[in-house]
Write a protein that holds these residues in place. Structure first.
Motif, PDB file in Angstrom:
ATOM      1  N   PRO A   1       0.830  -1.202   0.000  1.00  0.00           N
ATOM      2  CA  PRO A   1       0.000   0.000   0.000  1.00  0.00           C
ATOM      3  C   PRO A   1       0.872   1.263   0.000  1.00  0.00           C
ATOM      4  N   PRO A   2       0.301   2.387  -0.437  1.00  0.00           N
ATOM      5  CA  PRO A   2       1.088   3.617  -0.590  1.00  0.00           C
ATOM      6  C   PRO A   2       1.874   4.024   0.656  1.00  0.00           C
ATOM      7  N   GLU A   3       1.261   3.853   1.843  1.00  0.00           N
ATOM      8  CA  GLU A   3       1.921   4.358   3.056  1.00  0.00           C
ATOM      9  C   GLU A   3       3.161   3.560   3.466  1.00  0.00           C
ATOM     10  N   MET A   4       3.405   2.424   2.807  1.00  0.00           N
ATOM     11  CA  MET A   4       4.594   1.635   3.159  1.00  0.00           C
ATOM     12  C   MET A   4       5.716   1.740   2.135  1.00  0.00           C
ATOM     13  N   LEU A   5       5.488   2.492   1.056  1.00  0.00           N
ATOM     14  CA  LEU A   5       6.473   2.510  -0.032  1.00  0.00           C
ATOM     15  C   LEU A   5       7.727   3.319   0.291  1.00  0.00           C
ATOM     16  N   HIS A   6       7.620   4.223   1.287  1.00  0.00           N
ATOM     17  CA  HIS A   6       8.788   5.093   1.533  1.00  0.00           C
ATOM     18  C   HIS A   6      10.015   4.300   2.017  1.00  0.00           C
ATOM     19  N   GLY A   7       9.800   3.181   2.726  1.00  0.00           N
ATOM     20  CA  GLY A   7      10.945   2.384   3.201  1.00  0.00           C
ATOM     21  C   GLY A   7      11.773   1.840   2.037  1.00  0.00           C
ATOM     22  N   PRO A   8      11.137   1.030   1.162  1.00  0.00           N
ATOM     23  CA  PRO A   8      11.894   0.526   0.008  1.00  0.00           C
ATOM     24  C   PRO A   8      12.448   1.648  -0.870  1.00  0.00           C
ATOM     25  N   ALA A   9      11.750   2.775  -0.943  1.00  0.00           N
ATOM     26  CA  ALA A   9      12.239   3.886  -1.779  1.00  0.00           C
ATOM     27  C   ALA A   9      13.538   4.463  -1.213  1.00  0.00           C
ATOM     28  N   VAL A  10      13.622   4.581   0.119  1.00  0.00           N
ATOM     29  CA  VAL A  10      14.875   5.061   0.729  1.00  0.00           C
ATOM     30  C   VAL A  10      15.990   4.051   0.441  1.00  0.00           C
ATOM     31  N   THR A  11      15.663   2.771   0.605  1.00  0.00           N
ATOM     32  CA  THR A  11      16.663   1.725   0.343  1.00  0.00           C
ATOM     33  C   THR A  11      17.230   1.839  -1.078  1.00  0.00           C
TER      34      THR A  11
END
Ligand SMILES: [Fe+2]
Length: 163
Positions: free
Chosen positions: A54-64
């Motif tokens: 879901p959208p609210e969890m994408l920031h983690g992989p994006a930082v990685t």
């Protein structure tokens, strides 16, 4: 900042080296670095295995992915950041500490007393505290009729099998 501070305190309590302590702090500073970005702009930049998140969890992989593109090759740190919101069977000490710090940081106004009691047991009881947080989150998910993430279930299984 609060997550990073908490992780730094825990690392010092565990007498980790200066470099390791800096690494724990860095995970706290970095894990939400892209949280304010538009999730749909982040989605094309991350590997397809996160495609159903879901959208609210994408920031983690994006930082990685951003860190990886800038030459960071520390897999433990990268996994800790990618999976900080959901957990993952691969998370070990640093990943578990970040997962706990993100959930227990004192700025959260959720189950304040319970979080305080959990913080008081850290970092000595890292594995038990992590297990209790995952149990609470999975129970909440089931109680509210929401979908469980396979990553969280895998994290739970890894925690209870490692006892
Ligand atoms: Fe986050």
């Amino acid at each position: 900042m609060r997550v990073s501070l908490l992780l730094g305190n825990w690392a010092e309590s565990l007498h980790l080296s200066e470099i390791e302590t800096a690494r724990w702090r860095a995970s706290g500073y970095l894990h939400d670095a892209l949280r304010e970005d538009d999730p749909e702009a982040l989605r094309p930049k991350i590997p397809s295995r996160f495609g159903n998140w879901p959208p609210e969890m994408l920031h983690g992989p994006a930082v990685t992915e951003k860190l990886r593109s800038e030459g960071i090759l520390d897999d433990e740190l990268l996994s800790a950041i990618a999976y900080h919101s959901v957990g993952h069977k691969s998370l070990n000490r640093l990943g578990r500490a970040l997962y706990c710090a993100d959930f227990l940081e004192p700025g959260r106004m959720f189950r304040v007393e319970w979080c305080e009691s959990m913080r008081a047991r850290m970092p000595e009881e890292l594995n038990n505290v992590t297990t209790e947080i995952v149990a609470a989150r999975i129970s909440y998910t089931i109680k509210h009729g929401l979908e469980l993430y396979s990553e969280s279930v895998g994290f739970w299984n890894a925690l209870v099998n490692g006892r």
